[in-house]
Design a protein around this motif. Structure first.
Motif, short mmCIF file in Angstrom:
data_model
loop_
_atom_site.label_atom_id
_atom_site.label_comp_id
_atom_site.label_asym_id
_atom_site.label_seq_id
_atom_site.Cartn_x
_atom_site.Cartn_y
_atom_site.Cartn_z
N ALA A 146 0.83 -1.21 0.00
CA ALA A 146 0.00 0.00 0.00
C ALA A 146 0.86 1.25 0.00
O ALA A 146 0.55 2.23 -0.69
N GLY A 147 1.97 1.24 0.73
CA GLY A 147 2.86 2.40 0.75
C GLY A 147 3.50 2.64 -0.61
O GLY A 147 3.60 3.77 -1.07
N ARG A 148 3.91 1.56 -1.27
CA ARG A 148 4.49 1.70 -2.62
C ARG A 148 3.45 2.22 -3.59
O ARG A 148 3.73 3.06 -4.43
N GLU A 149 2.22 1.71 -3.50
CA GLU A 149 1.16 2.15 -4.41
C GLU A 149 0.81 3.62 -4.17
O GLU A 149 0.53 4.34 -5.12
N ARG A 150 0.80 4.07 -2.91
CA ARG A 150 0.52 5.49 -2.61
C ARG A 150 1.56 6.38 -3.26
O ARG A 150 1.25 7.39 -3.86
N ARG A 151 2.83 6.00 -3.16
CA ARG A 151 3.89 6.80 -3.76
C ARG A 151 3.81 6.77 -5.27
O ARG A 151 3.99 7.76 -5.94
N ALA A 152 3.51 5.59 -5.84
CA ALA A 152 3.41 5.47 -7.29
C ALA A 152 2.24 6.28 -7.83
O ALA A 152 2.33 6.86 -8.90
N ALA A 153 1.14 6.34 -7.10
CA ALA A 153 -0.03 7.10 -7.54
C ALA A 153 0.24 8.59 -7.60
O ALA A 153 -0.45 9.33 -8.27
N ARG A 154 1.27 9.06 -6.91
CA ARG A 154 1.55 10.49 -6.87
C ARG A 154 2.09 11.03 -8.18
O ARG A 154 2.33 12.22 -8.29
N ARG A 210 14.95 8.04 -10.85
CA ARG A 210 14.45 8.93 -11.92
C ARG A 210 14.54 8.26 -13.29
O ARG A 210 13.66 8.44 -14.12
N GLY A 211 15.58 7.52 -13.54
CA GLY A 211 15.74 6.84 -14.83
C GLY A 211 14.61 5.86 -15.08
O GLY A 211 14.08 5.78 -16.18
N ARG A 212 14.25 5.09 -14.07
CA ARG A 212 13.15 4.13 -14.22
C ARG A 212 11.83 4.85 -14.44
O ARG A 212 10.97 4.38 -15.18
N LEU A 213 11.64 6.00 -13.81
CA LEU A 213 10.39 6.73 -13.96
C LEU A 213 10.20 7.20 -15.40
O LEU A 213 9.13 7.05 -15.98
N TRP A 214 11.24 7.77 -16.03
CA TRP A 214 11.12 8.31 -17.38
C TRP A 214 10.85 7.23 -18.41
O TRP A 214 10.36 7.53 -19.51
N THR A 215 11.15 5.98 -18.10
CA THR A 215 10.88 4.90 -19.04
C THR A 215 9.66 4.07 -18.62
O THR A 215 9.38 3.05 -19.24
N SER A 216 8.94 4.51 -17.61
CA SER A 216 7.83 3.72 -17.09
C SER A 216 6.55 3.92 -17.89
O SER A 216 6.26 5.02 -18.37
N ARG A 217 5.80 2.86 -18.01
CA ARG A 217 4.48 2.93 -18.64
C ARG A 217 3.52 3.77 -17.80
O ARG A 217 2.61 4.38 -18.34
N VAL A 247 5.80 2.12 -10.10
CA VAL A 247 7.17 2.63 -10.11
C VAL A 247 7.41 3.30 -8.78
O VAL A 247 6.67 4.18 -8.38
N GLU A 248 8.42 2.84 -8.07
CA GLU A 248 8.73 3.46 -6.79
C GLU A 248 9.37 4.81 -7.05
O GLU A 248 10.40 4.90 -7.71
N ILE A 249 8.74 5.88 -6.54
CA ILE A 249 9.21 7.22 -6.88
C ILE A 249 9.80 7.98 -5.71
O ILE A 249 10.35 9.04 -5.89
N GLY A 250 9.67 7.47 -4.52
CA GLY A 250 10.21 8.17 -3.36
C GLY A 250 11.01 7.22 -2.50
O GLY A 250 11.11 6.04 -2.77
N ALA A 251 11.54 7.75 -1.45
CA ALA A 251 12.28 6.92 -0.52
C ALA A 251 11.30 5.98 0.17
O ALA A 251 10.20 6.37 0.53
N PRO A 252 11.68 4.72 0.38
CA PRO A 252 10.78 3.79 1.05
C PRO A 252 10.45 4.27 2.47
O PRO A 252 11.28 4.87 3.14
N GLU A 253 9.20 4.00 2.84
CA GLU A 253 8.77 4.36 4.19
C GLU A 253 9.43 3.40 5.18
O GLU A 253 9.66 2.24 4.88
#
Length: 182
Positions: free
Chosen positions: A9-17, A102-109, A173-179
């Motif tokens: 859920a924490g990963r999904e919250r960050r990804a949804a941002r 950041r690299g993974r984010l720019w290539t993410s679906r 896509v994990e976009i922030g530091a893990p909780e």
């Protein structure tokens, strides 16, 4: 939550941002495509080139006079300034939300799906408001004007649907530091 790890859920919250930044980027980039391709390169229309403008109290400025072209060029510039601000805001939000990977984010679906959703929303909103409600311009003013305007809306709907499907089926896509546990 397990100490030192993160819940799904924490990963999904960050990804949804990334949804809002992606939509803003898509709307701004879609506006650039519209302004650069339809306004400048093809010169099919400018911001105030429709004769329908009189019904909403806006003066008609034909693009075939020097004064009309000057006014339309100025309003096209305002339009580009707004699309530039959308892109800048989308990039700022995205940058502020991504602390690593950041690299993974720019290539993410996920991101590119949201960008397509934003572009489609731009087409739908701009098409409905400017072409149909306000009538300040149309995609192309000719015998097929209504079909061009409808095609613009269909393209917008396809971009939203395709973008939604692209980002919805993508892995987070994990976009922030893990909780971490406190």
């Amino acid at each position: 939550m397990v100490i030192g790890s993160e819940t799904t859920a924490g990963r999904e919250r960050r990804a949804a941002r990334i949804g809002l930044p992606g939509i803003l980027l898509g709307a701004g980039l879609g506006g650039f495509v519209d302004g650069i391709l339809l306004h400048q390169i093809l010169q099919w229309h400018h911001m105030l080139t429709s004769t329908d403008t009189a019904r909403i109290g806006v003066r008609y400025y034909p693009a075939n006079t020097v004064h009309g072209l000057q006014i339309n060029t100025m309003w096209d510039g305002f339009f580009h300034a707004v699309t530039w601000l959308l892109v800048l805001t989308g990039l700022a939000l995205l940058y502020s939300r991504v602390t690593h990977a950041r690299g993974r984010l720019w290539t993410s679906r996920k991101l590119w799906g949201w960008v397509l959703v934003g572009w489609g929303l731009f087409n739908l909103i701009e098409g409905i408001v400017d072409h149909h409600v306000l009538g300040i311009h149309h995609v192309r003013t000719d015998a097929y004007q209504t079909w061009w305007d409808i095609g613009f809306l269909v393209l917008g709907a396809l971009l939203v649907a395709g973008g939604w499907a692209l980002q919805h089926g993508a892995a987070p896509v994990e976009i922030g530091a893990p909780e971490t546990a406190r």
